[in-house]
Design an enzyme around this catalytic site. Structure first.
Site, mmCIF file in Angstrom:
data_model
loop_
_atom_site.group_PDB
_atom_site.id
_atom_site.type_symbol
_atom_site.label_atom_id
_atom_site.label_comp_id
_atom_site.label_asym_id
_atom_site.label_seq_id
_atom_site.Cartn_x
_atom_site.Cartn_y
_atom_site.Cartn_z
ATOM 1 N N CYS A 1 7.804 51.253 12.829
ATOM 2 C CA CYS A 1 7.479 52.675 12.755
ATOM 3 C C CYS A 1 6.024 52.858 13.177
ATOM 4 C CB CYS A 1 7.669 53.178 11.328
ATOM 5 S SG CYS A 1 9.324 52.888 10.719
ATOM 6 N N ARG B 1 6.026 51.939 20.879
ATOM 7 C CA ARG B 1 6.567 51.080 19.823
ATOM 8 C C ARG B 1 8.061 51.280 19.636
ATOM 9 N NH1 ARG B 1 2.332 49.704 16.022
ATOM 10 N NH2 ARG B 1 3.710 49.877 14.237
ATOM 11 N N TRP C 1 11.416 53.881 13.513
ATOM 12 C CA TRP C 1 12.296 52.958 14.242
ATOM 13 C C TRP C 1 13.239 52.393 13.181
ATOM 14 C CZ3 TRP C 1 13.028 50.743 19.147
ATOM 15 C CH2 TRP C 1 13.722 49.550 19.199
ATOM 16 N N ASN D 1 5.129 52.759 6.816
ATOM 17 C CA ASN D 1 5.675 51.732 7.704
ATOM 18 C C ASN D 1 5.742 50.445 6.888
ATOM 19 O OD1 ASN D 1 6.529 50.215 9.880
ATOM 20 N ND2 ASN D 1 4.461 49.823 10.626
ATOM 21 N N GLY D 2 6.926 49.856 6.805
ATOM 22 C CA GLY D 2 7.099 48.607 6.055
ATOM 23 C C GLY D 2 8.381 48.684 5.244
ATOM 24 N N GLU E 1 20.606 32.785 33.943
ATOM 25 C CA GLU E 1 19.546 33.595 33.321
ATOM 26 C C GLU E 1 18.176 33.178 33.827
ATOM 27 O OE1 GLU E 1 19.205 36.252 31.877
ATOM 28 O OE2 GLU E 1 17.271 36.152 30.855
ATOM 29 N N LYS F 1 15.327 35.505 35.747
ATOM 30 C CA LYS F 1 13.940 35.674 35.280
ATOM 31 C C LYS F 1 12.959 35.454 36.434
ATOM 32 C CE LYS F 1 14.389 37.524 32.161
ATOM 33 N NZ LYS F 1 15.736 37.816 32.003
ATOM 34 N N GLU G 1 13.238 38.129 39.419
ATOM 35 C CA GLU G 1 12.868 39.537 39.161
ATOM 36 C C GLU G 1 11.372 39.693 38.870
ATOM 37 O OE1 GLU G 1 14.520 41.528 35.732
ATOM 38 O OE2 GLU G 1 14.708 39.652 34.638
ATOM 39 N N HIS H 1 30.507 22.182 47.446
ATOM 40 C CA HIS H 1 31.445 23.103 48.121
ATOM 41 C C HIS H 1 30.726 24.084 49.018
ATOM 42 C CE1 HIS H 1 34.796 21.517 45.835
ATOM 43 N NE2 HIS H 1 34.065 21.617 44.745
ATOM 44 N N LYS I 1 13.140 49.262 33.049
ATOM 45 C CA LYS I 1 13.542 48.593 31.808
ATOM 46 C C LYS I 1 14.973 48.954 31.439
ATOM 47 C CE LYS I 1 13.182 46.126 28.173
ATOM 48 N NZ LYS I 1 13.319 44.664 28.376
HETATM 49 C C1 AGP Z 1 16.730 41.382 32.586
HETATM 50 O O1 AGP Z 1 15.466 40.734 32.518
HETATM 51 C C2 AGP Z 1 16.612 42.707 33.300
HETATM 52 N N1 AGP Z 1 15.666 43.542 32.636
HETATM 53 C C3 AGP Z 1 17.965 43.379 33.489
HETATM 54 O O2 AGP Z 1 18.827 42.513 34.175
HETATM 55 C C4 AGP Z 1 18.638 43.804 32.181
HETATM 56 O O3 AGP Z 1 19.084 42.663 31.459
HETATM 57 C C5 AGP Z 1 19.848 44.680 32.516
HETATM 58 O O4 AGP Z 1 19.413 45.824 33.207
HETATM 59 C C6 AGP Z 1 20.649 45.094 31.287
HETATM 60 O O5 AGP Z 1 19.842 45.842 30.430
HETATM 61 P P1 AGP Z 1 20.444 46.212 28.973
HETATM 62 O O6 AGP Z 1 20.531 44.932 28.184
HETATM 63 O O7 AGP Z 1 19.444 47.166 28.386
HETATM 64 O O8 AGP Z 1 21.786 46.827 29.169
#
Ligand code: AGP
Length: 590
Positions: free
Chosen positions: A2, A27, A73, A99-100, A469, A473, A476, A492, A585
């Site tokens: 929060c 936050r 939050w 907050n807490g 994964e 990382k 991107e 293959h 994001k």
């Molecule tokens: C991962 O590092 C990326 N930010 C992206 O692939 C992300 O995982 C994807 O857009 C899904 O996001 P979400 O978990 O909020 O659905």
């Protein structure tokens, strides 16, 4: 987390509170509220974002030059107006923001109810306002004394502000949740973190545990709850800008969030047992199960499919959310869909959920944001409890998803307690993986790789999901083309891509050591540079990233060094790890 803001001074409080709350938005929150003191306590609070609140609230009602504000939050408990802060006592003469977690709130609440207090929320925080009211009744020695007597009864963590209809002051207290005071030219400003204060002042006082600060118009007086005496607190001058202040000692949010994983993987398994039991029942009665997600969340789903198969003997279909429409004709009212999305707002995932709903299928939501659309659209909800993730890249939320899904797989096999203790034992391993020495090794490896045009990654089973994964990382955040392959797929076709010096990461576990090692031999034979990610070194490796062997939990363990490597590659290439080009994001478009 929060967010708290407070102001007392010569100016109207509301504009300062609003700006302070906006500065705390990063936050993460799901509801917002403010209270000011004129001849009464004036309160406005609601669910949703501050920009919405500015339209919905009657800000003209919030008169006065003393005020407190809060962004909530919610990690447990519903998101509702009643649960939003500020909270008041029965007579609306005291208002608080907190907050807490007040660990003994139930006990306090029962005692106060027995004395006739009426509660209007199901939060722990509300007890603080009623406890102050009770102390005012008992002991007519003024508001600040009543506050201190009340605070002494609180167990748990708190950063809190309290105001009274009858006195011109703000009383603040702090234990285990941060609270900082800004000494500005126009007055005194309280905040959960220093970044929200910097537009008014750089002169701050960091409250310590058991500190109480009483701010009047002219001065701030400090007391110690521990020693029941007045104390003095020196002010500091903040050298950072606002953005730096939010990252604390870390250069970027990505590094801060990677470092939080020892704690967040433990928080991920703190689940309501009744909800977990209901989810297990849904799995047992389902005829067809889908795991659906995008990006890192999809990789968590892929890992989950291996674990459900290996640990629980349950078959699940894993589908990238944007491809889910191609399976819609399989969906029936007996189908169960796990929708995995840290943001809970990814359009592809919501689209898949709506397709499932149209066919009468049941939906289990796994998300990190309690106020998100996915929460409203699922039949059951499992929260990841990772706290807000600011960096565009998913790091701590990815490993939290893995933990949650692992817990479900083990619980299905009747091994839930075993899983919980295994995950807690990972705490130290994860701390070591985010240690300075590991970081230095990876920084050196980044120095060898940052100019490469292509990087490849291979693994089998759980390690294939991890390779996927890890590749995401790196690509991107550093923009280096990185491709993950099932180890058995190399011969293959993709083996044709391996040239002298081509870097290939081999994610190896004891379960599939020989097969992956022979894939690595294929790479070495073509001059490729093999980087082993494993618990033991091998002559086939040109470079070795040492990780502990954690079998079903290797996906968490092996992902973390790759997060750090990706970070260092971006830094080496002078890129901003928190804000990669072209990416958001949360992808709210299909
Ligand atoms: C991962 O590092 C990326 N930010 C992206 O692939 C992300 O995982 C994807 O857009 C899904 O996001 P979400 O978990 O909020 O659905």
């Amino acid at each position: 987390m929060c967010g708290i803001i407070g102001y007392i001074g010569r100016e109207e409080a509301t504009p300062i509170l609003l700006k302070g709350l906006k500065n705390l938005e990063y936050r993460g929150y799901d509801s917002v509220g403010m209270a000011t003191k004129s001849d009464r306590i004036n309160i406005c609070k609601g669910v949703g974002k501050i920009d919405r609140a500015i339209i919905d609230f009657d800000l003209t009602a919030l008169k006065g030059n003393i005020g407190i504000g809060h962004t909530r939050w919610a990690t447990h408990g519903v998101v509702s107006v009643a649960n939003a802060h500020p909270h008041t006592d029965c007579k609306k003469s005291v208002a608080i923001v907190h907050n807490g977690i007040i660990e003994n709130h139930q006990e306090i609440k029962e005692k106060l109810k027995a004395k006739g207090h009426i509660f209007s929320s199901d939060t722990d925080s509300e007890v603080i306002a009623h406890l102050i009211e009770e102390k005012l009744e008992q002991d007519r020695r003024g508001f600040e004394k009543a506050c201190m007597e009340a605070f002494k009864e609180l167990h748990g963590s708190y950063a809190l502000l309290a105001i009274s209809r009858d006195e011109n002051r703000i009383v603040a207290a702090r234990k285990d949740s941060p609270l900082v005071i800004g000494l500005a030219e126009s007055g005194t400003i309280f905040s959960s973190d220093v970044s929200a204060l910097l537009e008014w002042t750089r002169k701050v006082v960091y409250l310590q545990n058991y500190d109480v600060a009483v701010a009047c118009k002219k001065e701030v007086v400090f007391h110690s709850l521990m020693h029941d005496e007045q104390i003095s607190r020196e002010s500091d001058t903040v050298e950072w800008n606002a953005e730096q202040a939010r990252k604390g000692k870390f250069e970027h949010f990505m590094l801060k969030e990677i470092a939080e994983q020892a704690e967040t993987i433990c928080r991920a398994i703190q689940q309501d047992d009744t909800v977990v039991e209901r989810v297990l029942e849904e799995v047992k009665k389902a005829k067809g199960i889908f795991f659906v997600g995008c990006g890192s969340s999809y990789h968590a789903c892929l890992t989950g499919s291996y674990l459900f198969s290996k640990v629980a003997g349950v078959h699940v279909n894993v589908v990238v959310a944007s491809e889910f429409e191609n399976y819609e004709h399989f969906l029936t009212c007996d189908t169960l869909v796990f929708a995995v999305s840290q943001s809970g707002e990814t359009a592809d995932v919501l689209d898949a959920v709506r397709a499932a709903r149209r066919r009468g299928s049941r939906v289990i939501a796994i998300t990190n944001v309690i106020g998100s659309s996915l929460v409203r659209e699922g039949d059951e909800l499992l929260l990841m409890n990772s706290g807000p993730e600011i960096c565009v890249l998913s790091t701590k939320t990815y490993t939290s998803q893995l933990m949650l899904i692992s817990l479900l797989a083990y619980a299905l096999a009747g091994r839930k307690e075993e899983c919980s203790s295994l995950i807690k034992s990972l705490f130290l391993e994860v701390c070591n993986l985010t240690s300075k020495s590991m970081h230095e090794d990876l920084k050196m490896l980044a120095g060898l790789l940052y100019q490469k045009e292509h990087i490849y990654m291979i693994g089998r089973g759980l390690q294939f999901a991890t390779a996927r994964e890890a590749a995401l990382k790196i690509k991107e955040v550093s923009y280096i083309h990185t491709e993950a392959l099932a180890g058995g797929e190399l011969k293959h076709g993709p083996l044709a891509l391996i040239e002298e010096g081509t870097p290939v990461f081999a994610f190896v576990s004891e379960d599939n050591w020989d097969k992956t090692r022979s894939n690595a031999e294929e790479v070495r034979a073509r001059g490729g540079m093999v980087i082993g990610v494993s618990a033991r070194d091998d002559e086939v490796f040109d470079y070795w990233i040492r990780v502990p062997e954690c079998r079903d939990f290797n996906p968490v363990i092996q992902a973390i060094p790759m997060q750090l490597l990706a970070y260092e590659l971006a830094v080496k290439r002078e890129l901003d790890p928190d804000k990669p080009r072209n990416l958001a994001k949360c992808v709210t478009v299909l």
